[in-house]
Design an enzyme around this catalytic site. Structure first.
Site, short mmCIF file in Angstrom:
data_model
loop_
_atom_site.label_atom_id
_atom_site.label_comp_id
_atom_site.label_asym_id
_atom_site.label_seq_id
_atom_site.Cartn_x
_atom_site.Cartn_y
_atom_site.Cartn_z
N ARG A 1 -0.49 -30.92 30.83
CA ARG A 1 0.54 -30.80 29.81
C ARG A 1 0.77 -29.30 29.54
NH1 ARG A 1 0.95 -35.48 30.68
NH2 ARG A 1 1.03 -37.22 29.21
N GLU B 1 -10.22 -21.81 30.64
CA GLU B 1 -10.55 -21.63 32.06
C GLU B 1 -10.00 -20.30 32.56
OE1 GLU B 1 -10.95 -24.78 30.65
OE2 GLU B 1 -12.50 -24.43 32.13
N GLY C 1 3.75 -12.17 22.97
CA GLY C 1 3.14 -10.88 23.32
C GLY C 1 4.07 -10.00 24.13
N ARG D 1 2.38 1.53 -3.53
CA ARG D 1 1.38 1.87 -4.56
C ARG D 1 0.90 3.31 -4.45
NH1 ARG D 1 -1.73 -3.92 -5.06
NH2 ARG D 1 -0.14 -4.76 -6.45
N ILE E 1 2.71 -8.09 16.52
CA ILE E 1 1.69 -9.02 17.03
C ILE E 1 1.41 -8.79 18.51
CG2 ILE E 1 2.21 -10.84 15.34
CD1 ILE E 1 3.42 -12.44 17.80
N ASP E 2 2.26 -8.00 19.18
CA ASP E 2 2.12 -7.84 20.63
C ASP E 2 0.97 -6.90 21.02
OD1 ASP E 2 4.35 -9.43 20.70
OD2 ASP E 2 5.76 -7.78 21.00
N LYS F 1 -16.03 -31.02 33.56
CA LYS F 1 -15.44 -30.71 32.26
C LYS F 1 -14.42 -31.77 31.87
CE LYS F 1 -14.54 -26.92 30.27
NZ LYS F 1 -14.06 -25.59 29.83
N ALA G 1 0.83 -1.20 0.00
CA ALA G 1 0.00 0.00 0.00
C ALA G 1 0.87 1.25 0.00
CB ALA G 1 -0.93 0.00 1.21
#
Ligand code: F6P
Length: 291
Positions: free
Chosen positions: A225, A166, A149, A4, A105-106, A192, A1
């Site tokens: 895990r 949770e 993050g 262009r 991305i943070d 659950k 962008a």
């Protein structure tokens, strides 16, 4: 962008290979319209990216300016997060007009409600959580899932909410290992078949510490895990939201720079492309709103 819009407005455009590294090592390549075709559907960056510690020094930035001036470059668009925008601000202070585009991305950059890449990373985390729930349910297990993050809990909190977890363990609010155990135990006792706790990489108690503690508490019920999504979140096909956000912010930054505006970051604030001065952006970070 950026390319262009700038070409459309009569400018000549160069791209710096590997970010600031390319400015330091004079790896600047002309960009024509055909060079930026077909990049929309790819993650990452076709120009490459690198950590460039030399750019933090005045000498390094002077070298970068020399290379830019030798090509007659009159302005720079810097696409990136806090580190990139700190370097951009320093270069702007040295006399080259610079404008930033909010991309990390943070989602910890001041000057944008949401930054480029966050939505894609979040969707990748969600896909992983959905998959983990399948195996968790089969074995009646709980998973501690670490997401990236840096020191911001945005990705973790939103992945936890949208993934039906949770709980989320984020840097902005301290969660004790005892609280994690209590959350999982309650879910187990409610019947659950799986439990998910999303842990931000910057949280005070990291996922390994939490896992060790949970494993020492048999009343939890679930077998535990742990999984780190790590750099997996930085790959993948950009979502429609990210493609549109990047297009709008890039186009807006190029328009502003050509019109003479600089020394600011372009981000999306309440649905509008907005420029925030570097003085309000640099040296600060944004966390999630605890509410
Ligand atoms: O800032 C983006 C980010 O992915 C963070 O979430 C993470 O902490 C860091 O970069 C990882 O950096 P590297 O790729 O250098 O390991």
């Amino acid at each position: 962008a950026v390319t262009r819009v700038a070409i459309d407005q009569g400018a000549k455009v160069y791209g710096s290979k590997n970010g600031y590294y390319g400015l330091l090592h004079n790896e600047l390549i002309p960009l024509e319209l055909r060079n930026v075709g077909g990049v929309m559907q790819h993650g990452g960056t076709f120009l490459g990216s690198a950590r460039a510690p030399e750019f933090k020094t005045v000498e390094g930035r002077q070298m970068a300016l020399q290379h830019l001036r030798a090509l007659g470059i009159e302005g720079l668009v810097v696409i990136g997060g806090n580190g990139s925008q700190t370097g951009a601000s320093a270069l702007n202070d040295m006399g080259l007009p610079v404008i930033g585009v909010a991309s990390t991305i943070d989602n910890d950059l001041i000057g944008s409600d949401i930054t480029i890449g966050v939505d894609t990373a979040l969707n990748i985390a969600l896909e992983a959580i959905d998959r983990l729930k399948v195996t968790a349910s089969s074995h009646r297990r709980a998973f501690l899932v670490e997401v990236m993050g840096r020191d911001c809990g945005y990705l973790a909190l939103n992945a936890a909410i949208a993934g039906g977890a949770e709980g989320a363990v984020i840097p902005e609010i301290e969660t004790t290992p005892e609280e994690v155990v209590a959350d999982l135990q309650q879910s187990y006792e409610r019947g659950k078949t799986n439990g998910i706790i999303v842990v931000a990489e910057g949280a005070k108690h990291g996922w390994q510490e939490l896992l060790a503690y949970c494993n020492s508490q048999p009343e939890i019920g679930f077998e535990l895990r742990g999984v780190t999504l790590g750099h997996v979140q930085r790959g993948g096909t950009p979502t429609a939201y990210d493609r549109l956000l990047a297009t709008r912010l890039g186009a807006n930054a190029a328009e502003r720079l050509i019109a003479g505006e600089h020394g600011c970051v372009v981000g999306m604030i309440r649905g509008r492309e907005t420029a925030t001065p570097y003085s309000e952006v640099v040296g600060r970070t944004k966390g999630v709103d605890p509410k």
